[in-house]
Design a protein around this motif. Structure first.
Motif, PDB file in Angstrom:
ATOM      1  N   ASP A 542      92.002  21.954  63.908  1.00 50.31           N
ATOM      2  CA  ASP A 542      93.415  22.265  63.682  1.00 50.31           C
ATOM      3  C   ASP A 542      93.735  22.179  62.200  1.00 50.31           C
ATOM      4  N   LYS A 543      93.154  21.175  61.579  1.00 49.85           N
ATOM      5  CA  LYS A 543      93.387  20.986  60.147  1.00 49.85           C
ATOM      6  C   LYS A 543      92.911  22.205  59.357  1.00 49.85           C
ATOM      7  N   LEU A 544      91.860  22.855  59.871  1.00 49.88           N
ATOM      8  CA  LEU A 544      91.278  24.015  59.192  1.00 49.88           C
ATOM      9  C   LEU A 544      91.839  25.326  59.746  1.00 49.88           C
ATOM     10  N   LEU A 574      82.817  22.295  56.230  1.00 50.55           N
ATOM     11  CA  LEU A 574      83.967  22.287  55.332  1.00 50.55           C
ATOM     12  C   LEU A 574      84.799  21.021  55.354  1.00 50.55           C
ATOM     13  N   ASN A 575      84.928  20.405  56.543  1.00 48.08           N
ATOM     14  CA  ASN A 575      85.766  19.219  56.596  1.00 48.08           C
ATOM     15  C   ASN A 575      85.233  18.130  55.680  1.00 48.08           C
ATOM     16  N   ASN A 657      90.206  31.907  58.778  1.00 46.09           N
ATOM     17  CA  ASN A 657      91.602  31.450  58.709  1.00 46.09           C
ATOM     18  C   ASN A 657      91.823  30.384  57.658  1.00 46.09           C
ATOM     19  N   PHE A 658      90.766  29.634  57.382  1.00 46.76           N
ATOM     20  CA  PHE A 658      90.947  28.514  56.450  1.00 46.76           C
ATOM     21  C   PHE A 658      90.888  28.969  54.995  1.00 46.76           C
ATOM     22  N   LEU A 659      90.628  30.278  54.796  1.00 46.35           N
ATOM     23  CA  LEU A 659      90.576  30.790  53.422  1.00 46.35           C
ATOM     24  C   LEU A 659      91.777  31.692  53.147  1.00 46.35           C
ATOM     25  N   ASN A 687      96.777  20.382  53.875  1.00 47.26           N
ATOM     26  CA  ASN A 687      96.361  19.476  54.948  1.00 47.26           C
ATOM     27  C   ASN A 687      95.401  18.398  54.436  1.00 47.26           C
ATOM     28  N   TYR A 688      94.696  18.716  53.378  1.00 51.96           N
ATOM     29  CA  TYR A 688      93.780  17.736  52.784  1.00 51.96           C
ATOM     30  C   TYR A 688      94.380  17.093  51.537  1.00 51.96           C
TER      31      TYR A 688
END
Lengths: 811, 339
Positions: A542-544, A574-575, A657-659, A687-688
């Motif tokens: 979810d975070k990503l 990635l996390n 989606n995370f980019l 988020n980070y």
């Protein structure tokens, strides 16, 4: 295992080594000494003193002035004390001027102890101090007769005749050393003092003198008092019951209290102390039941029923189930086998007749039961190791012998013993040549046999077999005997050599050498290597911003994780990368560049039936200086160093989606996606908690390893000069330069040597929505100098093709 | 004529000597040696000289020319030298200004230690291999002589995926994979991640690295094990290092040992680092248990071998004097840049 050295010496009377020698010797023969604690280490110049006279302090209501005799000859010192419990005629511990005690005024132990000096209390000189049990480095737990204030030696039967002036630490048994061993799990026998004493005797080649265990008892027979029915023999290989009547509960003798106390066990009363003593000595836990509570005069050993509850003697109600073994009478459970007895059958001071139990339970079952109940008792810790059923008999007889010797009660003759499958000794072929061959030694047969003898292994000379008693369950084969030989010969005396066989070529794998290239390239670009855990939280998806039905959400999941945050095996690197960058951002580190080479775990199918695909990922992340193209440079340099000489292309529709939707690309080599790179989506960065642009790249290493090559062939150096033409182009902003380059490559044909973009411009000089791009294109031939007539048609073709795409040449 | 030439020469030399810059030298050259120069004009007036004297006069003119030219050259060199000196002096820099370095990254301390270890064993003829981190129970336990329900299984606090698959608790399973390949002799090391359910603190981590070593051949002895690990320790910690083998117990080796090295900080005298003991425990090892050989299809009557396992983090912490294991997985730049 903590054992006072004095107890070991009781069974190895000739043992005469320093603490250091003992520690080194035992460690090198396999009983590793972790720590040694000299109990009386900080007790200095503390003597038995007799209070001859007590007077009031002239200037202080709470102080008294004592005249204390400190030698047999009658020498006295004056000591001022605030203690309330002193009387004339008592024997007390007295620290003389310059002596040391273990604790400060607050009762805290101080390294090196606390020095006591003469001084004046409210004007009256005092030449020392009388002390409490705490100041002597112990506690009321271990000296149950101690009171608050000064320890009154003369109130204890064992010390009332102590010689005035003698060393108090000696009198109280504190001149002893407690040795803590790390006993390996295979040496069940060494979880008892006797086992360790046997090892000590063998190590230092001194006689081993164990106590002689006698079978005691009156003319009655235990079977008239009790019967035993072991229903689940799979979990209880032996159960012995003996009976003692006319019990007289009281304190155990001082020597027993001291041995237990120095082993760290609190003396309670004679009956409890005897069971504890036998457990320490032989490593066999025992339990005592009040026979009057055992209904039907019958012991039944069976599994519990599911849903049953049982109250243990600590008053706790426990939920037991059918995996657990219970000790029961005719009607009810009275103990959890091997772990703790029940409240309903526990010994009280009123007990008349005691039922002693010494049994052998299945170690694994006890371990699982303890875990399920969240319990960990001393008895359980021993049973878990799978005890020798033959020791149970020795232990119960030893306990009854002590009962009789200490006058605790009347031992009933005989025992009820359920022992369906007897365990006898084992026989191992003795092959000294093979032992020497395995060790690389040349030890003669007689020497080997002498080692075996010292640890009570028998030998059948006719059959050439070593006879292994049942308490050495760990010995099974030649290699085990070799270890026994090696331990007593001395690991340090075994010679040193190198394997002599066929030579082998040392090498690292191709995969590892590609990983080394990745490291070199990353570091050359300023990236530092990081390492992250392989497991993470399912919340990272979810975070990503990963789609609900994305395949990466299918993870290998840990059944018993440390917590949800560490419960899934990562399917994305990635996390870890973003978390590490976040840590750095929080620490205000500027311009951070990290890389990691580690696996992701991709399940082939869920639920898992075969091992997941472990794919090594080369991931890079950075914030601060540098941008997408910096990262692109690292990627291309890496691929180039891996010998991937074909064209690398980029697909901007990477679908991550995370980019950032406009700043991401799949990295494509030879038609295959080998990774991706891009700027992290601002929502993800948020988020980070990273308030900066973050760029990442991830390369799927198996795709690189399968294509990499270190084959290099010399291509020759151009003999003829190349011809360079510049071209300036105008196009809509959305057109990617990659499209232009594709045209240059296609139309350039064999003559094309290289091209490079040297200018890109958007702004006031050109129309809104357009950009200008300039390339320098070089041509060459290997056999001649090119002329205009060679190059011009090619350039025309390029321009024409571009025009067809709406890209105009700027004149 | 002769006197005239002498005068010209004297004039020229006087002017050369008096000149102070390069330009003046050119003027002098032109006024004496140029087309319309004084010496040139003497040559031009040669027709007035008696034919028999001409060679002599010619010679005199040439001599004068040579003298003037060499003097000019001498002076020019002097000027050039002075000019260069001046230029260099003006170009003096402050050498104490900061250096310019490219921003170069660093390997993780774990990797640095691993690379050293690999180098040592590759040099001794070992192959570096890998095995799966998510592993079958069989390879992690059973094939290593740790049967179901053995307490050693519980001791290791295993993370399970299901009853049959787990996160490996040790790299020892790679031994079995290598032996099963059936290619003998074997000399290998297998570095990699292992997992145990330990809570994170200064000395524990649920994820760490081990390096497994295995040698299988005919006539491999405990003495060979000692020799190999002694050489390893001396190469890793320095030639003064002493090595101590203590008996220990592992299910998959017999005899087994733990290995201590003399403290490389104090040389064995005892210090804060080795907790006063003078020795530091670095690895476990032993002769491969015959049961393990048999299970992997190797005849223990014919072959023997040794195995060892080193904790990578342990060595890294010791070697770099890192006092908290958590630092290794926090990835703080200020930490990483020190290696």
């Amino acid at each position: 295992m903590n054992t006072p050295l004095s107890w070991i010496k009781a069974y190895v009377p000739e043992l005469d080594v320093t603490e250091q020698e003992y520690m080194d010797g035992m460690t090198l023969s396999g009983s590793k000494v972790e720590t040694i604690e000299n109990l009386g280490e900080n007790l200095e110049k503390i003597v038995v003193g007799k209070i001859n006279k007590i007077e009031r302090h002239p200037d202080a209501d709470k102080l008294v002035v004592c005249q204390v005799q400190i030698t047999e000859e009658g020498e006295e010192v004056q000591i001022v004390t605030g203690a309330q419990n002193v009387l004339e005629g008592q024997l007390v511990p007295v620290v003389l001027d310059g002596g040391r005690v273990a604790t400060n005024h607050d009762g805290e132990k101080v390294p090196g102890g606390v020095k006591i000096k003469k001084g004046k209390l409210r004007g009256v000189p005092s030449f020392g101090m009388m002390c409490s049990i705490v100041e002597l480095g112990s506690s009321k737990d271990f000296y149950p007769d101690a009171v608050d204030g000064i320890y009154i030696l003369s109130d204890n039967e064992a010390y009332k005749d102590a010689k005035i002036g003698s060393d108090v630490a000696e009198v109280l048994g504190l001149r002893d050393t407690v040795v803590e061993y790390e006993i390996t799990s295979n040496r069940v026998d060494c979880f008892g003092v006797l086992g360790l004493a046997r090892e000590a005797a063998a190590t230092f080649r001194k006689p081993f003198v164990p106590p002689v265990i006698k079978v005691t008892g009156n003319d009655e027979n235990a079977s008239d008092y009790i019967s035993v029915d072991v229903q689940d023999t799979d979990l209880c290989s032996r159960y012995i019951a003996r009976v003692v009547k006319n019990i007289k509960i009281g304190p155990s003798p001082e020597w027993m209290q001291r041995r237990l106390a120095n082993a760290g066990i609190r003396p309670i009363n004679n009956l409890v102390d005897i069971t504890n003593y036998v457990m320490e000595e032989l490593g066999q836990p025992m339990h005592a039941y009040d026979l009057s509570t055992v209904e039907g005069n019958k012991i039944v050993v069976r599994r519990a029923n599911d849903g049953e509850t049982f109250t243990t003697l600590d008053g706790q109600e426990r939920n037991v189930d059918s995996s657990m073994l219970m000790i029961c009478d005719e009607n009810k459970a009275i103990g959890i086998a091997g772990i703790m007895g029940g409240e309903n059958s526990m010994i009280t001071d009123e007990v008349q007749t005691v039922l002693f139990e010494a049994a052998c339970f299945d170690g694994t079952n006890i371990r699982h039961t303890g875990k399920k109940l969240g319990m960990r008792t001393d008895a359980q810790a021993k049973f878990e190791k799978d005890l020798d059923p033959n020791t149970a008999e020795e232990a119960i007889n030893r306990a009854c012998q002590l009962i009789e010797e200490l006058g605790v009660g009347e031992v009933v003759g005989g025992m009820v013993d359920v022992y369906p499958v007897k365990r006898g000794p084992k026989y191992i072929d003795f092959t000294p040549d093979r032992i020497n061959q395995l060790l690389g030694t040349d030890i003669d047969e007689a020497t080997m046999l002498s080692y075996f003898e010292k640890i009570d292994l028998g030998y059948d000379a006719d059959k050439k077999q070593v006879i292994v008693p049942s308490w050495r369950q760990d010995l099974e084969c030649m290699a085990d005997l070799a270890e026994e030989v090696a331990r007593f010969y001395g690991y340090d005396k075994i010679p040193v050599s190198l394997p002599s066989g066929q030579a082998t070529a040392g090498k690292i794998s191709f995969k590892a050498s590609i990983e080394d290239i990745a490291r070199d390239v990353a570091e050359q670009f300023g990236f530092n290597e990081s390492m992250n855990y392989s497991f993470e939280s399912p919340k990272v998806f979810d975070k990503l911003l990963i789609d609900e039905n994305d395949k990466v959400r299918e993870t290998v999941t840990i059944m018993n994780p440390l917590g949800e945050d560490y419960s899934i095996m990562r399917t994305l690197p990635l996390n870890g990368m973003l978390s590490s960058l976040s840590t750095n951002f929080n620490h205000r580190n500027k311009n951070v560049r990290l890389y990691e080479i580690a696996n992701i775990y991709v399940p082939k199918a869920l639920p898992l039936t075969e091992l997941p695909d472990e794919r090594t990922q080369f991931s890079l992340g950075m914030y601060g200086e540098g941008d997408f193209f910096t990262m692109k440079g690292v990627v291309e340099e890496f691929l180039e160093k891996c010998g991937l000489k074909k064209l690398i292309t980029y697909n901007p529709k990477a679908g991550k989606n995370f980019l950032h939707p406009g700043r991401q690309a799949e990295i494509i080599y030879d038609g295959v996606v080998v990774g991706y790179l891009g700027e992290v989506h601002p929502v993800v960065a948020q988020n980070y908690s990273i308030k900066d642009r973050v760029n990442v790249a991830v390369i799927d290493m198996p795709e690189i390893v399968s294509r990499a090559t270190f084959d290099v062939k010399y291509q020759g150096v151009a003999k003829f000069p190349s011809v360079t033409r510049d071209i300036s182009l105008m196009m809509k902003k959305e057109v990617m330069v990659g499209e232009i380059e594709e045209v240059i490559r296609k139309c350039g044909g064999k003559l094309l040597e290289s091209y490079h973009l040297f200018d890109i411009y958007e702004g006031s000089q050109i129309a809104e929505g357009y950009k200008s791009v300039a390339y320098s294109i070089s041509f060459k031939a290997s056999d001649r100098t090119l002329e205009d007539k060679d190059v011009t048609p090619v350039m025309e073709k390029i321009v024409k093709t571009l025009e067809g795409m709406g890209i105009e040449q700027r004149k | 004529m002769k006197a005239k030439l002498q005068k010209i020469m004297d004039d020229a030399l006087a002017r050369i000597n008096a000149s102070e810059q390069m330009e003046t030298l050119n003027e002098i050259k032109v006024s004496f040696l140029g087309k319309k120069g004084e010496l040139t004009s003497v040559l031009k007036s040669m027709k007035d000289v008696a034919p028999e004297d001409r060679p002599m006069v010619g010679q005199l003119v040439n001599d004068a020319r040579n003298v003037i030219e060499s003097k000019l050259e001498e002076k020019r060199a002097k000027f050039e030298k002075a000019a260069l000196e001046l230029k260099l002096q003006n170009e003096t820099i402050d050498v104490t200004l900061p250096a310019k370095k490219p921003m170069v990254g660093h390997r993780h301390p774990n990797t640095k230690v691993l690379e050293e270890v690999k180098k040592i064993f590759v040099g001794m003829g070992y192959e570096v291999v890998e095995g799966p981190e998510v592993e079958y129970d069989y390879y992690n336990f059973e094939a290593l002589n740790i049967p179901a329900n053995h307490p050693a299984k519980d001791e290791q606090d295993t993370f399970y995926i299901n009853s049959n698959i787990l996160l490996r608790t040790q790299t020892s399973g790679v031994q079995v994979h290598e032996m099963e390949k059936g290619k003998l002799p074997i000399r290998m090391i297998a570095p990699g991640r292992v997992f145990r359910s330990d809570e994170v603190d200064a000395t524990h981590s649920p994820s760490f690295h081990q390096i497994e070593g295995l040698v299988i051949d005919k006539n491999v002895t405990f003495a060979d094990l000692k020799g190999t690990l002694e050489q390893f320790a001396m190469e890793l910690f320095g030639p003064e290092t002493k090595v101590k083998f203590r008996p220990h117990h592992f299910q998959f080796t017999e005899p087994s040992a733990e290995v201590d090295v003399s403290c490389f900080k104090c040389g064995g005298k005892g210090c804060r680092f080795c907790k006063g003991e003078g020795w530091i425990e670095i690895l476990g090892c032993g002769m491969v248990h015959p049961n393990v050989l048999k299970m992997s299809g190797i005849d223990p009557e014919e072959y023997s071998g040794f195995a060892f396992g080193v904790g990578l983090e342990r060595i890294a912490l010791l070697k770099y004097e890192i006092d908290d294991m958590r630092l290794l997985y926090e990835n703080d730049y200020r930490f990483l840049k020190q290696f």
